[in-house]
Scaffold this active site. Structure first.
Site, PDB file in Angstrom:
ATOM      1  N   ASP A  27       0.861  -1.184   0.000  1.00 11.79           N
ATOM      2  CA  ASP A  27       0.000   0.000   0.000  1.00 11.79           C
ATOM      3  C   ASP A  27       0.898   1.235   0.000  1.00 11.79           C
ATOM      4  OD1 ASP A  27      -2.192   1.625   0.103  1.00 11.79           O
ATOM      5  OD2 ASP A  27      -2.660   1.247   2.204  1.00 11.79           O
ATOM      6  N   GLU A 106      -6.339   4.586  -9.313  1.00  8.17           N
ATOM      7  CA  GLU A 106      -7.622   5.099  -8.853  1.00  8.17           C
ATOM      8  C   GLU A 106      -8.217   6.165  -9.766  1.00  8.17           C
ATOM      9  OE1 GLU A 106      -9.689   6.210  -4.584  1.00  8.17           O
ATOM     10  OE2 GLU A 106      -7.770   5.205  -4.773  1.00  8.17           O
ATOM     11  N   LYS A 142      -9.474   1.412  -9.838  1.00  7.74           N
ATOM     12  CA  LYS A 142      -9.951   1.569  -8.467  1.00  7.74           C
ATOM     13  C   LYS A 142     -11.014   2.656  -8.422  1.00  7.74           C
ATOM     14  CE  LYS A 142      -7.606   1.732  -3.964  1.00  7.74           C
ATOM     15  NZ  LYS A 142      -6.299   2.098  -3.369  1.00  7.74           N
ATOM     16  N   THR A 167     -13.048   0.454  -3.741  1.00  8.73           N
ATOM     17  CA  THR A 167     -12.418   0.885  -2.506  1.00  8.73           C
ATOM     18  C   THR A 167     -13.415   1.622  -1.611  1.00  8.73           C
ATOM     19  OG1 THR A 167     -10.472   2.028  -1.633  1.00  8.73           O
ATOM     20  CG2 THR A 167     -11.597   3.071  -3.478  1.00  8.73           C
ATOM     21  N   PHE A 189     -12.073  -1.370   4.390  1.00  9.25           N
ATOM     22  CA  PHE A 189     -11.121  -0.618   5.203  1.00  9.25           C
ATOM     23  C   PHE A 189     -11.257  -1.007   6.673  1.00  9.25           C
ATOM     24  CE2 PHE A 189      -9.631   3.267   2.626  1.00  9.25           C
ATOM     25  CZ  PHE A 189      -9.553   2.507   1.477  1.00  9.25           C
TER      26      PHE A 189
END
Length: 337
Positions: A27, A106, A142, A167, A189
């Site tokens: 990440d 993303e 994403k 996400t 998350f």
């Protein structure tokens, strides 16, 4: 013989043990961290790209993106947008030189409530990757898991063969909607869920297996495996290695360099908590999600509503900061690489 195997396993780092049962994803936008910890995949977001773009060692990427933008037709505003898209792709290309798997790139968070424009942006990014010789199989687009983002992912997956990573997953309703849309992967998350419960309840500390973020990912994983959904679960946004260990066996875990280092320096034995076999034995009711039900269930979940909105806002803020950084460099005669 069993004792010898146990001793050998105990000598392995927690990170190496995890890699045997879970795909580890970096990440970060920091290439050096990827070389050090050797993840299979990598994921980025506007915050990580912004951070990497301010580092001296990655200025050559920013400079190349700015030059690309300047070479495009149209007004300055459009050239900056082109540079923005290109810098994300160039970071992704560099990452793919290091890792054997896929990189997540993303979509602009400001498109989170626009299905059509999200699809257009995704296809543009895939085209930029292909112009660099990168096959779309190595890319995950994403998107934020709004209803519009999930519908965009469904179109990309089914009509264009583009794999998607949804996400900012904070609720079971989001996860079910993603599975029914046939998306490749979701990123629930963990740490941000924990943050909300610490801030909004009387409980300020949670044991890893009782951590509300861990419980959320566990319930999603078990549901997917129980009912044969092909969508993969990638736990994300960890606050400590206890959360990570409590999700050992999850399809994927995306982990920051700081926590990867902790895991590498930890030699305690890893227990597998998630497995398809165990999920099959869970007493779970199957549900179906349409748009009204999605919006209602999300509305009824204050944590998910708060954190989804906050996550989109924060990614949008960092996207604007990156735009401003690039815009300022556009005004210089030369880019200081």
């Amino acid at each position: 013989m069993e004792s010898d195997r146990t001793q050998k396993r105990l000598k392995m780092s927690a990170l190496e043990q995890l890699k045997k049962i879970t795909t580890i994803v970096a990440d970060t936008g920091d290439f050096e961290a990827m070389v050090t910890y050797k993840p299979t995949d990598a994921t980025t977001n506007p915050s990580l790209i912004l951070s990497a773009s301010t580092m001296d060692r990655y200025q050559y990427i920013v400079c190349n993106a700015i030059q690309y933008g300047k070479n495009q037709n149209g007004p300055l505003e459009n050239q900056i947008v082109e540079a923005m898209d290109y810098v994300c792709v160039l970071f992704g290309c560099e990452i793919l030189k290091i890792i054997p798997g896929r990189v997540s790139t993303e979509i602009d968070a400001r498109l989170s409530f626009n299905t059509e424009k999200s699809v257009q942006k995704a296809l543009k990014l895939i085209g930029l990757y292909q112009s660099q010789g990168i096959d779309k199989e190595r890319i995950l687009i994403k998107l934020a898991a709004t209803w519009e983002g999930i519908k965009a992912a469904e179109i990309l997956e089914k009509e264009h063969g583009v794999h998607c990573n949804l996400t900012l997953i904070f609720s079971f309703a989001q996860a079910v909607a993603c599975a029914e849309a046939g998306v490749t992967l979701i990123s629930p998350f963990v740490g941000r869920i924990l943050d909300w419960y610490v801030a909004n309840t009387n409980t300020k500390k949670f044991e890893p297996l009782k951590d509300p973020g861990v419980l959320s990912v566990t319930s999603i994983y078990n549901y997917y495996k129980k009912f044969g959904h092909k969508t993969l679960v990638m736990g994300a946004s960890f606050r400590n290695i206890g959360e990570i260990k409590a999700l050992s066996g999850c399809d994927l875990l995306t982990i920051s360099p700081a926590l990867l280092k902790e895991l590498e320096n930890d030699s305690t034995s890893i227990t597998r908590y998630l497995s398809e076999a165990n999920a099959k034995n869970q007493n779970i009711e199957k549900i179906s999600i349409d748009e009204p039900k999605f919006r209602w269930l999300l509305n009824e979940d204050p944590m998910a509503t708060d954190k989804l909105s906050e996550g989109i806002r924060k990614f949008a803020v960092d996207t604007v900061k990156l735009e401003n950084l690039i815009a300022n460099l556009f005004n210089k005669e030369t880019c200081e690489c």
